[in-house]
Design an enzyme around this catalytic site. Sequence first.
Site, PDB file in Angstrom:
ATOM      1  N   GLU A 125       0.946  -1.242  -0.125  1.00 59.79           N
ATOM      2  CA  GLU A 125      -0.021  -0.173   0.109  1.00 59.79           C
ATOM      3  C   GLU A 125       0.775   1.263   0.077  1.00 59.79           C
ATOM      4  OE1 GLU A 125      -3.267  -0.340   3.039  1.00 59.79           O
ATOM      5  OE2 GLU A 125      -2.901   2.044   3.243  1.00 59.79           O
ATOM      6  N   ASP A 136       0.144   5.415   0.608  1.00 60.31           N
ATOM      7  CA  ASP A 136      -0.799   6.194   1.226  1.00 60.31           C
ATOM      8  C   ASP A 136      -0.285   7.674   1.179  1.00 60.31           C
ATOM      9  OD1 ASP A 136      -2.375   4.195   2.240  1.00 60.31           O
ATOM     10  OD2 ASP A 136      -1.194   4.001   3.820  1.00 60.31           O
ATOM     11  N   GLU A 159      -2.341  10.599   3.247  1.00 58.77           N
ATOM     12  CA  GLU A 159      -3.752  10.657   4.130  1.00 58.77           C
ATOM     13  C   GLU A 159      -3.425  11.903   4.456  1.00 58.77           C
ATOM     14  OE1 GLU A 159      -4.223   6.314   5.944  1.00 58.77           O
ATOM     15  OE2 GLU A 159      -2.531   7.129   6.642  1.00 58.77           O
TER      16      GLU A 159
END
Length: 292
Positions: free
Chosen positions: A111, A113, A115
């Site tokens: 993953e 990311d 955020e």
Amino acid sequence: MGLCILSLLNLFAFLIFTSVQARGVRGPNKYSFKRNYNVTWGLNNALLLNQETEVQLSMDQKSGSGFESYNHYKSGLFHMRIKLPEKNSIGIVTAFYLSSPRSAVNDKHDELDFEFLGSNGPPYTLQTNVFVNGQGGREQKIKLWFNPTKHFHSYKILWNQFRVVFYVDDIPIRVFKNNAKLGVSYPSKPMRVIGSLWNPESWASNGIKTDWSQAPFKAKFQDFNIHGCTLQTRGNKNCHSSKLWWNGKKYQSLNVREQRAYQNVRRKYMTYDYCSDRSRHPKTPPECRRKK
Ligand SMILES: *[C@@H]1O[C@H](CO)[C@@H](O)[C@H](O)[C@H]1NC(C)=O
């Protein structure tokens, strides 16, 4: 004299910085959301706008919402234009990320990311993370140098066999090199492109509660073209072909201008780096030892 050269250098650095910034702010592209993406949860909290070239996700006390690309990708330069929720959005997270499927037991997913942590005003914090084989814990945080709730800005994730680069308005803010030679695992599983708005109250706000009187919180996304290599169109190996532009020379290392802008962000805007968090990582992680 010394001072003069110094301020000239500063001006120069500033000009480079702002010119890089300006290039990032382009008109929204006209790709329909449905061509590449599907709303996968919180269906009632997703709204397609402007001939389906924009999606608005909203979050209320019942639900957030999220969408995913139909396809899985093995390399690419993934991009999204995002406008974050206005008002006091403490405890709400807007996310744009790549992820391979997760499993409930013995999870080994990869993953990458972005955020965006909700806030009651500027500065807004952007957290990035890299998971490989289910292992994350590689958080970095920067303060954004603009108010991301006022306008759309461009966020990109480059992923090729050489490196992962996170960009904000075309400024590299994080580089995660393929350090397989040092024994560091590198993301390699087919990943989907995902956008979401959710509420992980416990970690995103240091225990401060979301003010639900401000709900619904609304994040907007644009730019649904995808520059990536799918498994369907190419065999596994070919996603590393240098004929794909995001695998080419230009995307194998930062140029001098990008390098300067990147160092500037690290110096001025970085507020947390797992690499230097000795309480969590008593020994420096191997990928942190070699710079850039
Ligand atoms: C879109 O997402 C929904 C909800 O998860 C799912 O049921 C549906 O099969 C998806 N559609 C496509 C075309 O992938």
